[in-house]
Design a protein around this motif. Structure first.
Motif, mmCIF file in Angstrom:
data_model
loop_
_atom_site.group_PDB
_atom_site.id
_atom_site.type_symbol
_atom_site.label_atom_id
_atom_site.label_comp_id
_atom_site.label_asym_id
_atom_site.label_seq_id
_atom_site.Cartn_x
_atom_site.Cartn_y
_atom_site.Cartn_z
ATOM 1 N N THR A 72 0.740 -1.173 0.048
ATOM 2 C CA THR A 72 0.279 0.302 -0.075
ATOM 3 C C THR A 72 1.001 1.428 -0.168
ATOM 4 O O THR A 72 0.402 2.277 -0.035
ATOM 5 C CB THR A 72 -0.899 -0.021 0.890
ATOM 6 O OG1 THR A 72 -0.170 0.548 2.392
ATOM 7 C CG2 THR A 72 -2.491 -1.704 1.194
ATOM 8 N N ALA A 73 2.364 1.537 0.027
ATOM 9 C CA ALA A 73 2.991 2.075 0.369
ATOM 10 C C ALA A 73 3.304 2.780 -0.889
ATOM 11 O O ALA A 73 4.390 4.448 -1.131
ATOM 12 C CB ALA A 73 4.331 2.030 0.718
ATOM 13 N N PHE A 74 2.796 2.319 -2.195
ATOM 14 C CA PHE A 74 3.362 3.427 -2.902
ATOM 15 C C PHE A 74 2.903 4.092 -3.543
ATOM 16 O O PHE A 74 3.583 5.164 -4.090
ATOM 17 C CB PHE A 74 3.400 2.187 -4.997
ATOM 18 C CG PHE A 74 3.722 1.055 -4.770
ATOM 19 C CD1 PHE A 74 5.232 1.166 -4.964
ATOM 20 C CD2 PHE A 74 3.704 -0.674 -4.351
ATOM 21 C CE1 PHE A 74 6.578 0.105 -5.588
ATOM 22 C CE2 PHE A 74 4.678 -0.964 -4.346
ATOM 23 C CZ PHE A 74 5.739 -1.363 -5.156
ATOM 24 N N GLU A 75 1.928 5.238 -2.712
ATOM 25 C CA GLU A 75 1.427 6.166 -3.143
ATOM 26 C C GLU A 75 2.590 7.075 -2.851
ATOM 27 O O GLU A 75 2.200 8.377 -3.139
ATOM 28 C CB GLU A 75 0.179 6.332 -2.114
ATOM 29 C CG GLU A 75 0.526 6.477 -0.379
ATOM 30 C CD GLU A 75 -0.648 6.225 -0.277
ATOM 31 O OE1 GLU A 75 -1.005 7.682 0.963
ATOM 32 O OE2 GLU A 75 -1.810 5.871 0.064
ATOM 33 N N TYR A 76 3.955 6.413 -2.006
ATOM 34 C CA TYR A 76 4.889 6.834 -1.390
ATOM 35 C C TYR A 76 5.903 8.066 -1.867
ATOM 36 O O TYR A 76 6.042 9.322 -1.754
ATOM 37 C CB TYR A 76 5.322 7.112 0.081
ATOM 38 C CG TYR A 76 4.165 6.968 1.119
ATOM 39 C CD1 TYR A 76 3.582 7.981 1.851
ATOM 40 C CD2 TYR A 76 3.158 5.821 1.076
ATOM 41 C CE1 TYR A 76 2.441 7.964 3.185
ATOM 42 C CE2 TYR A 76 2.412 5.358 2.658
ATOM 43 C CZ TYR A 76 2.507 6.856 3.290
ATOM 44 O OH TYR A 76 0.854 6.956 4.322
ATOM 45 N N TYR A 77 5.622 6.955 -3.009
ATOM 46 C CA TYR A 77 7.071 7.674 -3.650
ATOM 47 C C TYR A 77 6.249 7.723 -5.135
ATOM 48 O O TYR A 77 6.661 8.504 -5.599
ATOM 49 C CB TYR A 77 7.219 5.833 -4.318
ATOM 50 C CG TYR A 77 8.099 5.161 -3.645
ATOM 51 C CD1 TYR A 77 9.330 5.206 -2.782
ATOM 52 C CD2 TYR A 77 7.473 4.284 -2.647
ATOM 53 C CE1 TYR A 77 9.735 4.269 -1.944
ATOM 54 C CE2 TYR A 77 7.748 3.334 -1.859
ATOM 55 C CZ TYR A 77 8.683 3.271 -1.742
ATOM 56 O OH TYR A 77 9.292 2.297 -0.998
ATOM 57 N N ASP A 79 3.747 9.793 -4.705
ATOM 58 C CA ASP A 79 4.233 11.685 -3.977
ATOM 59 C C ASP A 79 5.399 12.401 -4.108
ATOM 60 O O ASP A 79 5.415 13.262 -4.485
ATOM 61 C CB ASP A 79 3.518 11.925 -2.703
ATOM 62 C CG ASP A 79 2.167 11.408 -2.625
ATOM 63 O OD1 ASP A 79 0.592 11.670 -3.077
ATOM 64 O OD2 ASP A 79 1.345 11.476 -1.169
ATOM 65 N N ALA A 80 6.154 11.848 -3.879
ATOM 66 C CA ALA A 80 7.789 11.880 -4.183
ATOM 67 C C ALA A 80 8.533 12.053 -5.725
ATOM 68 O O ALA A 80 9.869 12.481 -6.406
ATOM 69 C CB ALA A 80 8.521 10.875 -4.254
ATOM 70 N N GLY A 81 7.000 11.862 -6.199
ATOM 71 C CA GLY A 81 7.779 12.516 -7.882
ATOM 72 C C GLY A 81 8.168 11.108 -8.885
ATOM 73 O O GLY A 81 8.985 11.421 -9.422
ATOM 74 N N LEU A 82 7.841 10.112 -7.267
ATOM 75 C CA LEU A 82 8.907 8.760 -8.138
ATOM 76 C C LEU A 82 8.256 7.664 -9.212
ATOM 77 O O LEU A 82 8.899 6.569 -9.276
ATOM 78 C CB LEU A 82 9.639 7.991 -7.290
ATOM 79 C CG LEU A 82 10.875 8.870 -6.885
ATOM 80 C CD1 LEU A 82 11.650 8.245 -5.198
ATOM 81 C CD2 LEU A 82 12.258 8.885 -7.458
ATOM 82 N N ASP A 83 7.007 7.732 -9.019
ATOM 83 C CA ASP A 83 6.034 7.021 -9.451
ATOM 84 C C ASP A 83 6.315 6.687 -11.324
ATOM 85 O O ASP A 83 5.859 5.124 -12.228
ATOM 86 C CB ASP A 83 4.802 7.204 -9.970
ATOM 87 C CG ASP A 83 4.610 8.690 -10.448
ATOM 88 O OD1 ASP A 83 5.595 9.035 -9.775
ATOM 89 O OD2 ASP A 83 3.439 8.759 -10.711
ATOM 90 N N GLY A 84 7.176 7.176 -11.760
ATOM 91 C CA GLY A 84 7.967 7.189 -13.587
ATOM 92 C C GLY A 84 9.100 6.132 -13.182
ATOM 93 O O GLY A 84 9.209 6.288 -14.602
ATOM 94 N N ILE A 88 10.696 1.610 -9.319
ATOM 95 C CA ILE A 88 8.797 1.149 -8.898
ATOM 96 C C ILE A 88 8.694 0.611 -9.660
ATOM 97 O O ILE A 88 7.587 -0.515 -9.306
ATOM 98 C CB ILE A 88 9.003 2.820 -8.644
ATOM 99 C CG1 ILE A 88 9.412 3.964 -7.434
ATOM 100 C CG2 ILE A 88 7.785 2.797 -8.513
ATOM 101 C CD1 ILE A 88 10.019 3.042 -5.899
ATOM 102 N N LYS A 89 8.489 1.167 -11.023
ATOM 103 C CA LYS A 89 7.635 -0.022 -11.750
ATOM 104 C C LYS A 89 8.438 -1.366 -11.651
ATOM 105 O O LYS A 89 6.589 -2.546 -11.343
ATOM 106 C CB LYS A 89 7.679 0.444 -13.350
ATOM 107 C CG LYS A 89 6.922 1.890 -13.357
ATOM 108 C CD LYS A 89 7.255 2.187 -14.999
ATOM 109 C CE LYS A 89 6.562 3.023 -15.201
ATOM 110 N NZ LYS A 89 6.783 3.864 -16.758
ATOM 111 N N HIS A 90 9.362 -1.338 -11.670
ATOM 112 C CA HIS A 90 9.392 -3.188 -11.579
ATOM 113 C C HIS A 90 9.270 -3.544 -10.255
ATOM 114 O O HIS A 90 9.137 -4.863 -10.123
ATOM 115 C CB HIS A 90 11.190 -3.280 -11.814
ATOM 116 C CG HIS A 90 11.659 -2.945 -13.355
ATOM 117 N ND1 HIS A 90 12.791 -2.458 -13.493
ATOM 118 C CD2 HIS A 90 11.137 -2.906 -14.167
ATOM 119 C CE1 HIS A 90 13.258 -2.750 -14.586
ATOM 120 N NE2 HIS A 90 11.893 -2.908 -14.818
ATOM 121 N N ALA A 91 9.353 -2.857 -8.823
ATOM 122 C CA ALA A 91 9.519 -3.335 -7.855
ATOM 123 C C ALA A 91 7.481 -3.904 -8.271
ATOM 124 O O ALA A 91 6.700 -4.095 -7.105
ATOM 125 C CB ALA A 91 9.232 -2.488 -6.117
#
Length: 124
Positions: A72-77, A79-84, A88-91
């Motif tokens: 459930t923590a991917f929202e923090y990544y 919010d930090a601008g790391l979603d692209g 993060i995509k692989h994780a």
């Protein structure tokens, strides 16, 4: 100031927070029982404190993330601008495989560690 800056990866991390980055334990050391990463393994502490479980995250986001489960923590990544970011995509893809039980939790860590080492070798 005339300093050459190379940004090989386009991120949306604010320049105000880049100096305040921390290494986040993607999977928290202390998790609630419902997390798929709360598994029984003799080397769980080694996995959780190892390279395969680390990701840079701005300090403020890392504080807010605290011990939340990775599922459930991917929202923090995000919010930090790391979603692209490809890491993060692989994780996220690997977490989905663990949820679907096509991958063991310990494989998440070992595969990610191997990939990070290979990426580093490619860079140098």
């Amino acid at each position: 100031d005339g300093t050459l800056t190379i940004k090989p990866i386009n991120l949306n991390v604010s320049s105000n927070t880049t100096g305040l980055m921390e290494l986040d334990h993607m999977v928290a050391r202390n998790l609630e029982d419902s997390s798929i990463f709360n598994f029984d393994h003799a080397e769980r502490d080694i996995f959780v404190n190892g390279l395969g479980n680390m990701m840079p995250l701005p300090k403020v986001d890392n504080i807010h993330k605290s011990n939340e489960s990775l599922e459930t923590a991917f929202e923090y990544y995000e919010d930090a601008g790391l979603d692209g970011h490809f890491l993060i995509k692989h994780a996220k893809e690997s977490v989905e495989e663990v949820i679907a039980k096509t991958k063991n939790p310990e494989d998440f860590f070992t595969e990610r560690k191997t990939n990070l080492i290979n990426y580093f070798k490619q860079i140098i």
